[in-house]
Design a protein around this motif. Sequence first.
Motif, PDB file in Angstrom:
ATOM      1  N   MET A 145      18.090  44.804  39.086  1.00  0.00           N
ATOM      2  CA  MET A 145      18.158  44.794  40.830  1.00  0.00           C
ATOM      3  C   MET A 145      19.046  45.814  41.047  1.00  0.00           C
ATOM      4  N   ALA A 146      18.813  47.023  41.752  1.00  0.00           N
ATOM      5  CA  ALA A 146      19.795  48.027  41.986  1.00  0.00           C
ATOM      6  C   ALA A 146      20.961  47.679  42.770  1.00  0.00           C
ATOM      7  N   ARG A 147      20.538  46.487  43.449  1.00  0.00           N
ATOM      8  CA  ARG A 147      21.921  45.711  44.173  1.00  0.00           C
ATOM      9  C   ARG A 147      23.093  45.332  43.554  1.00  0.00           C
ATOM     10  N   SER A 148      23.016  44.935  42.297  1.00  0.00           N
ATOM     11  CA  SER A 148      23.938  44.447  41.620  1.00  0.00           C
ATOM     12  C   SER A 148      25.388  45.099  41.464  1.00  0.00           C
ATOM     13  N   ASP A 149      24.924  46.569  40.980  1.00  0.00           N
ATOM     14  CA  ASP A 149      25.800  47.512  40.615  1.00  0.00           C
ATOM     15  C   ASP A 149      26.389  48.171  42.191  1.00  0.00           C
ATOM     16  N   LYS A 150      25.704  47.829  43.123  1.00  0.00           N
ATOM     17  CA  LYS A 150      26.229  48.205  44.486  1.00  0.00           C
ATOM     18  C   LYS A 150      27.197  47.288  45.191  1.00  0.00           C
ATOM     19  N   ASN A 151      27.877  47.940  46.078  1.00  0.00           N
ATOM     20  CA  ASN A 151      28.407  47.134  47.103  1.00  0.00           C
ATOM     21  C   ASN A 151      27.772  46.789  48.484  1.00  0.00           C
ATOM     22  N   LEU A 152      27.163  45.700  48.222  1.00  0.00           N
ATOM     23  CA  LEU A 152      26.229  45.471  49.656  1.00  0.00           C
ATOM     24  C   LEU A 152      27.240  44.949  50.638  1.00  0.00           C
ATOM     25  N   GLN A 153      27.348  45.559  51.801  1.00  0.00           N
ATOM     26  CA  GLN A 153      27.978  45.110  52.906  1.00  0.00           C
ATOM     27  C   GLN A 153      27.233  44.461  53.761  1.00  0.00           C
ATOM     28  N   ALA A 154      27.945  43.387  54.774  1.00  0.00           N
ATOM     29  CA  ALA A 154      26.914  43.011  55.734  1.00  0.00           C
ATOM     30  C   ALA A 154      27.686  42.803  56.865  1.00  0.00           C
ATOM     31  N   VAL A 155      27.024  43.237  58.094  1.00  0.00           N
ATOM     32  CA  VAL A 155      27.910  43.186  59.534  1.00  0.00           C
ATOM     33  C   VAL A 155      27.285  42.082  60.143  1.00  0.00           C
ATOM     34  N   VAL A 156      28.148  40.986  60.565  1.00  0.00           N
ATOM     35  CA  VAL A 156      27.471  40.127  61.386  1.00  0.00           C
ATOM     36  C   VAL A 156      27.769  40.067  62.711  1.00  0.00           C
ATOM     37  N   LEU A 157      26.844  39.981  63.372  1.00  0.00           N
ATOM     38  CA  LEU A 157      27.166  40.138  65.067  1.00  0.00           C
ATOM     39  C   LEU A 157      27.248  38.701  65.638  1.00  0.00           C
ATOM     40  N   CYS A 158      28.409  38.246  65.780  1.00  0.00           N
ATOM     41  CA  CYS A 158      28.758  37.081  66.218  1.00  0.00           C
ATOM     42  C   CYS A 158      28.464  36.533  67.683  1.00  0.00           C
ATOM     43  N   ASP A 159      28.154  37.503  68.368  1.00  0.00           N
ATOM     44  CA  ASP A 159      28.033  37.522  69.672  1.00  0.00           C
ATOM     45  C   ASP A 159      26.832  38.412  70.148  1.00  0.00           C
ATOM     46  N   THR A 160      26.105  37.744  71.153  1.00  0.00           N
ATOM     47  CA  THR A 160      24.873  38.286  71.384  1.00  0.00           C
ATOM     48  C   THR A 160      25.287  39.198  72.693  1.00  0.00           C
ATOM     49  N   TYR A 161      25.973  38.787  73.381  1.00  0.00           N
ATOM     50  CA  TYR A 161      26.403  39.467  74.790  1.00  0.00           C
ATOM     51  C   TYR A 161      25.498  38.796  75.860  1.00  0.00           C
ATOM     52  N   LEU A 162      24.707  37.875  75.846  1.00  0.00           N
ATOM     53  CA  LEU A 162      23.878  37.475  76.661  1.00  0.00           C
ATOM     54  C   LEU A 162      24.298  35.934  77.014  1.00  0.00           C
ATOM     55  N   PRO A 163      24.115  35.454  78.317  1.00  0.00           N
ATOM     56  CA  PRO A 163      24.679  34.113  78.596  1.00  0.00           C
ATOM     57  C   PRO A 163      23.501  33.152  78.501  1.00  0.00           C
ATOM     58  N   ARG A 164      22.729  33.086  77.291  1.00  0.00           N
ATOM     59  CA  ARG A 164      21.596  32.132  77.215  1.00  0.00           C
ATOM     60  C   ARG A 164      22.089  30.698  76.761  1.00  0.00           C
ATOM     61  N   PHE A 165      23.241  30.470  76.178  1.00  0.00           N
ATOM     62  CA  PHE A 165      23.801  29.354  75.829  1.00  0.00           C
ATOM     63  C   PHE A 165      24.915  28.723  76.972  1.00  0.00           C
ATOM     64  N   MET A 166      24.852  29.484  77.957  1.00  0.00           N
ATOM     65  CA  MET A 166      25.583  28.937  79.161  1.00  0.00           C
ATOM     66  C   MET A 166      25.118  27.516  79.578  1.00  0.00           C
ATOM     67  N   PRO A 167      25.972  26.495  79.803  1.00  0.00           N
ATOM     68  CA  PRO A 167      27.428  26.279  79.910  1.00  0.00           C
ATOM     69  C   PRO A 167      28.222  26.317  78.722  1.00  0.00           C
ATOM     70  N   LEU A 168      27.415  26.232  77.495  1.00  0.00           N
ATOM     71  CA  LEU A 168      28.001  25.732  76.290  1.00  0.00           C
ATOM     72  C   LEU A 168      29.026  26.669  75.640  1.00  0.00           C
ATOM     73  N   THR A 169      28.648  27.743  75.884  1.00  0.00           N
ATOM     74  CA  THR A 169      29.444  29.070  75.264  1.00  0.00           C
ATOM     75  C   THR A 169      30.475  29.394  76.221  1.00  0.00           C
ATOM     76  N   ALA A 170      30.634  28.679  77.430  1.00  0.00           N
ATOM     77  CA  ALA A 170      31.928  28.931  78.253  1.00  0.00           C
ATOM     78  C   ALA A 170      33.214  28.392  77.219  1.00  0.00           C
ATOM     79  N   HIS A 171      33.191  27.148  76.358  1.00  0.00           N
ATOM     80  CA  HIS A 171      34.128  26.796  75.780  1.00  0.00           C
ATOM     81  C   HIS A 171      34.155  27.010  74.213  1.00  0.00           C
ATOM     82  N   LYS A 172      33.182  27.617  73.920  1.00  0.00           N
ATOM     83  CA  LYS A 172      32.941  27.651  72.248  1.00  0.00           C
ATOM     84  C   LYS A 172      32.045  28.944  72.008  1.00  0.00           C
ATOM     85  N   PRO A 173      32.399  29.848  71.048  1.00  0.00           N
ATOM     86  CA  PRO A 173      31.547  30.799  70.763  1.00  0.00           C
ATOM     87  C   PRO A 173      30.270  30.331  70.187  1.00  0.00           C
TER      88      PRO A 173
END
Lengths: 400, 676
Positions: B1-29
């Motif tokens: 696999m071409a990937r094994s010799d490569k450095n694969l980086q991952a960017v995780v977006l922990c926040d979606t900047y949307l209030p869909r999980f309010m009110p729960l996200t008021a206390h916890k990410p």
Amino acid sequence: MSSKGDINTQISLFLTQLKRRQISGAKEVALATANLLIRFISSRRWVSTTAMIEQIRILGAKLVDAQPYELTCGNVIKRVLKNIRTINEAFAPKGNKDTDLEEDLNPSSSMLGLLSVSDSMNTSGDGDSSNNSSMANLTKHKSNEAEPGLTPSGYYVSEEVRAKARDLRNAVIDEIQSLIDEIQNDDPLFKAGIDMITDSDLLLTPCPSSKTMVDFLLKAAAKRNFTVIVTESYPNNVEKAKKMVQQLKNAGVKSTLIPDAAVFAVMAKVSKVVISARAVLANGGCIASSGVAMACHAAKQFTKPVLSIAGSYKLSPIYPFDVESLIEVGNSSKVIDFSDAELMDKLEVINPLYDYISPELIDIVISSDGGASPNFVYRLILDNYSEHDQHLSSVEIGAA
Amino acid sequence: MARSDKNLQAVVLCDTYLPRFMPLTAHKPRCLLPLANTPLIEYTLEFLVNCGVSEVYLMCCAHASQVSEYIKSSRWVSPFVPFKVQTIELPNTMSVGDAMRDIDSRGIITSDFLLISGDVVCNIDFDRVWAAHVQRKNEDKNCIMSMVLRKASALHRTRSNRTGLFVVDDITKRLVVYQRSILQKDIDVDSSELLKLTNVAFRNDLIDCRIDICSMDVPALFTENFDYEHLRDDFVRGVLTSDLLGKTIYAHIVDDGYAARVESFKTYKGVTKDIVSRYSYPLVVDSNVVQGKSYMYQRGHIYKERDVVLSQSCTIGMSTIIGSKSSVGDSTLVQGSVIGRCCAIGNNAVVENACLWDNVRIEDGAQVRGAILADNVRICKDAVIEPGAVIGFGVTVEAGTTVPQGARIHAKNRRSSSASAKSKSKSESESGSENGDESDGYGYSDSSAVISNSDDDEPSDTEDLAALVDEMYLSDESIVSLDHRKLAATRKPRRKSRTMSTTSNFSAEDAEDDDEEFVKEAITSINRSIVDKHTQDVAILELNTLRMTMNAPHEKVQEAVVIALVSHIGHLITQSDVKSVTTNVFTTWSPLLRRITFDMVGQTNLAAQIENNCAGMLQGERILAFALMTLYDTDVISENAVYAWHKQPEAGSQVRQLVDQWVEWLENAEEESDDE
């Protein structure tokens, strides 16, 4: 201690690999466990077998908890424990005589040498024989147990004892190495199996997922002329079944793939049913991939012989009190497609990966030591395992 | 696999900047919210392990320090983890776009990377995705992104109905058009673009799992276009519609394996069910990958941890998870639910299809169905929690109360979670009594806790709750069957598909095309006023202008207004009771109705219109009754008009039942006062 950090990392890595099912399959797990044990033992200095047994038991409990359905992992650990215990038992009575032991070159003797130096130490674990342990040894044991994993610092251990510790380590590692060889070498198993097959046999095998089974049939094909019927094993092993038939065809073996539902219909013509066990339990029953129990019941109905093939590392001292706890449930989407929203909402799917086959359904268990009746399996297990090691962890399945 | 010799980086977006999980996200990410008793981020990181990633960057905004703390104390920092995790705290970012621009400015990306949302549950074979991406890049130099999409179906429980429509070139899998949320009824496609292609697929059955393989150009493009905020709505659409850029985006559609994203309460429940029913195997509860978990599987998808105390007479149904140190009392039914650690459920209680987080107490006789209860919630004796309710951290629901469908309750005092323990004990001491209006009252009673009918703060959120009602899906289905010529032809986007349910009403009468057109336009206009909260004057002005330009009669104006209002009510009643909603809507809009109703005939006609619209609606009779009462109270309709209308033959079948009683009462009251 750098080596200790190292081995702990390796253990943790192995644990997560087991949990993620990155290592799977009876043989692969058995080999990986044995190799891990070698690294574990060689990473430390051991002064007594008691401490070693204790540490291996702790490690074993962790591994078994990580993937309770892979019984071979526990089997390998229990086998190694038994080996350590056997060495002690065999040589403990002569343990008082230092002199001849020093010269003896076999691994067990170096163990004995260790015993003698540590002053008739009671090396057996957990209530095993011997009752002459001195106070000094007791304290030594304690220091080991208090800091598991740490070699007691050398200030009161003589150079000689250290040398013995090395010998002990090497002895056990040699034992594990020979166990690995045994696991890798399927020849005696196959030889015993081939003896049970005759020319013009019509074999049915419901275990296309087993690599042992494929190897066995290919090996047997060189000596015998037979036909194989393979079941499709829907839903978990359909691909493997196709592959197996292809492999057999390539090797010139006449083979047919049938749907699972047709097993009963063809059973009348079949001459023998060959199954590959994932594990053989203390009562002679087996754990095998799902669909096997049905084939065995059909065979019983037609009084056809059922041969169960299992390397001796698959013998497991566990008794199936709670059968369900031995059977893993797999991916539901193999049964109902994930995109079928309506069915998914309305149905709960249970897709067991394995079957339990009770001993009455099996005629012969073929292991590396030859064929045995399921009734006799308990003897084999007594030979291979110590009764003290039946359960490594409190929550181990089947322990109920 | 071409990937094994490569450095694969991952960017995780922990926040979606949307209030869909309010009110729960008021206390916890959001990424630390427990899903089947395991924090969401664990599933994403597990997937990244299987991807063979070597570097992971967690981009956190809200509660960023909590995420950092969590990662620091988790197994992801231990040496045997195959990748390095780095949390990047970005407290000042406002959108995904900002986060991407930050990545660009840091210059951490060295090659093609994996951009993933922090709430993904996935077990697909990533090697194949990667190989396909590499191949695409070789064939098309302009490929800057491959999106992983899981084939599902339009009405799938795990699919968010906010997922857009993907128009894909069926041969190359190139994405041609991305249409945000299918709630817009018509889609706007440049037909010339489509004519170039031989096979085009309109896919409305995909789960967008937000697993994207991006080239280094992607963060740079965000920097160039500083107004890009959302990954899909702005970036993907921007790239696809831009003629100058010439970049391409591909859709990688997988049809085996599990891939889903927890992006709303609906998908939260869907994914929980999938995990419990082992569709995500081997990512299942009893694999105990997270340290310290000890789940054992029992037949019927029941997972129990160590030290669970179950009464002998309780019933544990299918598909249940019970965490360590939780207890279930006598004759209690627990079914299809997830129960966290240290929860106590009393006797004779019912917990069905609910998610209980840690330390939840449910007292004797309480009933919880289809709700989410956050940490430290206490449900007192005989309280009833109806489906779709979400109860925030540390809230106490008083004895005997009923929390209505879809309500979201959170503690008024949001300051810190540490205060909750103290105030909780306070409210405990006064349990049973009306919790009143204490500043730290965590109890639920109408005055002390804040019930947010989410419609107020974020209009799009109502879809979540309305999703409970199947009819909402009407529009979603129908789009699948539209052929692309028709789609390309209709160029007039209508604002809201909510009018869908009503379109059938006016499509029936096909006589006067112009009037028809007017009614449509008018409905759109009123809906816009409702959604955007225009003042009545603006709405009236708009309506009048429309009426003048199209030369429509007054009846048609009335018709349009009534259709719009009634359908609006139809959507609201999924969250609240009919009476308050109807009264509310008609009181608010009474000035407008008065302006378009002039005489007796008009008033009678208005009543008839309402009746027509209520007929065949869910709870239509009640809406009709309350609407007429309100109009009578606000003097829009006179008594005589009511009688006149009532004498007319009945339009719908059973709509009048309730009204009959009211009219009778009116008549009696009249007679009585006459008698006096």
